[in-house]
Design an enzyme around this catalytic site. Structure first.
Site, PDB file in Angstrom:
ATOM      1  N   CYS A 341       0.831  -1.197   0.000  1.00  0.00           N
ATOM      2  CA  CYS A 341       0.000   0.000   0.000  1.00  0.00           C
ATOM      3  C   CYS A 341       0.873   1.258   0.000  1.00  0.00           C
ATOM      4  O   CYS A 341       1.567   1.519  -0.975  1.00  0.00           O
ATOM      5  CB  CYS A 341      -0.983  -0.029   1.166  1.00  0.00           C
ATOM      6  SG  CYS A 341      -2.399   1.088   0.919  1.00  0.00           S
ATOM      7  N   HIS A 425      -3.616  -5.322   0.986  1.00  0.00           N
ATOM      8  CA  HIS A 425      -3.402  -5.766   2.364  1.00  0.00           C
ATOM      9  C   HIS A 425      -3.920  -7.196   2.499  1.00  0.00           C
ATOM     10  O   HIS A 425      -4.840  -7.613   1.797  1.00  0.00           O
ATOM     11  CB  HIS A 425      -4.169  -4.881   3.355  1.00  0.00           C
ATOM     12  CG  HIS A 425      -3.696  -3.475   3.431  1.00  0.00           C
ATOM     13  ND1 HIS A 425      -2.496  -3.117   3.979  1.00  0.00           N
ATOM     14  CD2 HIS A 425      -4.289  -2.315   3.017  1.00  0.00           C
ATOM     15  CE1 HIS A 425      -2.357  -1.803   3.928  1.00  0.00           C
ATOM     16  NE2 HIS A 425      -3.430  -1.291   3.350  1.00  0.00           N
TER      17      HIS A 425
END
Length: 505
Positions: A341, A425
């Protein structure tokens, strides 16, 4: 059965999340249809539900403990800090803007009480019981007027309250008494009693104190939970690898191959979803640690740059500490680096940010052929796909939009040599994908590490949730807890002076 309970705490991190999850697992094993609820959560560890709503990871974990699908109803307000003084406000799973702490507590929070009560009532109409988690302490008298997560929601729902105290920190009797004595009479009438958490030693030595506490407060203690190592739950905040100790205790297994694999996670500011590394720590022979100095990367076989709520600030922090230069050297030497991310964004060529930091054009580390542009709309998704020849799934929470201009495909990102990057994630929780990724890392690092073939992250998480249920079942007065959930706080609980400042008994 119909009813509910609020689990409050004497402090932050007293064990509210653990106790709430444990009660949910204990109840569902009894055949009770139960749901967790937290009106307002402040956390950088969040999760995306099936309907695309962002909620706290702790509530997603509690929903798993209750064996139900998490929804935005279970955490209607999520605050994601962007600095010491401001947070992004996520309402019903969607961001609605940035707000200072003064602005939020100055009126916005109180206005949200109707929303959170409505969410709670919807859950109560669907489930037999709702177990609510408070935040911080209910005795934060400066915030009581606008409270929607502790006594505010308890009073609105007429739910009994059990206050959890961490005896490992010390001062638990004073904390129980003081918490109660700082509430006004109506709030005190809902404080049913207490629950001691993280006790070490012989409970019989504690019992005289519990009797004295009952004598001065008129309230019972509903259980003494022993200190339990390695409880693998998703926390709101803090630095820990939740499953590492638990796996060592339950498996006690040496590395499957000849070597261990050392993983260093850069502890960037405003780090988010550090739970991404829990699945790595669950592997026998994988050692995970958080680092903040360049020299700590020297012996790492894999370095992870994790997610962050402040990508540009995290990049500056990496440069100030020499970690950025160390990452560039690693990449040049063919030593493994993974960006997740915000970490993925940092590894790219440049970042255009007029949203989060408003810094405009910033050069990234240039390790991946990726250009990032921050969009005002947040991406919230639950993607699934394949990488390294194995199925993988995860979840996305980001404003940055990646323009990938080369490299080998890797999930939604790319790979160049031993540098990988993705916005996903949770992908490392996919067992076969994780094993293949670690095999690639070990090969690039020159380690004779072999992932254990039988490690199943989902099964380990279920074991941990069952341990939480066992703690409640074996060490709490479950009959008394059931009465509370069904019937509410006992009548006639005494008022403890002085009460809230300016209040009367």
């Amino acid at each position: 059965m119909s009813g509910g309970l609020l689990v409050a705490g004497t402090t932050s991190d007293a064990g509210k999340s653990v106790v709430t999850a444990g009660i949910c697992r204990w109840l569902v094993r009894r055949g009770v249809k139960v749901a967790p609820f937290k009106a307002q959560n402040m956390s950088l560890n969040s999760f995306v539900t099936r309907e695309g709503a962002e909620i706290g990871r702790a509530q997603a974990m509690q929903a798993q403990a209750a064996r139900v699908e998490p929804t935005a109803l279970m955490n209607p307000v999520l605050l994601k800090p962007g600095s010491d003084r401001s947070s992004q406000v996520v309402l019903m799973g969607r961001p609605v803007g940035e707000m200072s702490a003064r602005g939020y507590h100055g009126g916005r929070q109180e206005a949200l009480l109707g929303t959170v009560v409505d969410c709670l009532e919807q859950l109560r109409g669907t489930y037999d019981a709702v177990i609510c988690e408070g935040a911080g302490s209910p005795a934060e008298i400066n915030l009581r007027r606008t409270d929607i997560v502790n006594m505010g929601i308890a009073r609105a729902a007429r739910f009994p309250v059990v206050v959890v105290g961490d005896i490992d920190r010390g001062g638990v009797f004073a904390s129980f008494f003081g918490t109660t004595a700082l509430l006004d009479a109506e709030d005190q009438s809902l404080i049913a009693g207490y629950l001691v958490n993280k006790f070490r030693g012989d409970v019989s030595l504690l019992e005289p104190g519990l009797e004295m506490l009952r004598g001065i407060t008129g309230r019972q203690t509903y259980g003494v939970l022993p200190f339990a190592h390695g409880l693998g739950i998703d926390e709101e905040d803090g630095l820990r690898v939740s499953l590492r100790g638990a796996v060592r205790e339950s498996v006690v297994a040496p590395p499957h191959g000849d070597d261990v694999l050392r993983v260093a996670v850069c502890a960037v500011p405003l780090m988010s979803n550090f739970t991404d590394v829990d699945a790595l720590a669950a592997e026998p022979g994988v050692v995970v640690r958080f680092v903040d100095r360049a020299e700590e990367l020297a012996d790492a076989d894999l370095v992870i740059v994790p997610g962050t709520r402040g990508t540009v600030n995290a990049l500056a922090w990496l440069r100030e500490r020499g970690l950025a230069d160390a990452l560039v050297r690693r990449a040049a030497e063919g030593r493994p680096v993974l960006g997740i991310c915000g970490g993925f964004q940092i590894l790219g060529e440049h970042i255009e940010d007029d949203v989060e930091s408003r810094a405009g054009h910033i050069d990234g580390l240039g390790l991946l052929p990726v250009r990032i542009r921050f969009d005002r709309e947040k991406t919230l998704a639950r993607p699934a796909g394949e990488a390294l020849g194995a199925p993988a799934e995860g979840y996305e929470i980001h404003h940055g939009v990646a323009d990938v201009r080369g490299g080998e495909p890797f999930l939604d990102g790319c790979r160049v040599g031993a540098v990988w990057g993705t916005h996903w994630h949770g992908s490392l929780e996919s067992d076969e994908f994780r094993r293949r990724f670690l095999t690639e890392v070990a090969r690039a690092a020159g380690r004779r590490f072999v992932p254990a073939p039988g490690t199943g992250f989902a099964a380990l998480r279920e074991e941990q949730l069952d341990r939480l249920g066992d703690l409640i079942e074996e060490h709490a007065d479950t009959d008394a807890l059931l009465r509370l959930i069904e019937s509410g706080a006992p009548s006639g609980l005494p008022f403890i002076a002085p009460g809230a400042p300016g209040a009367r008994a």
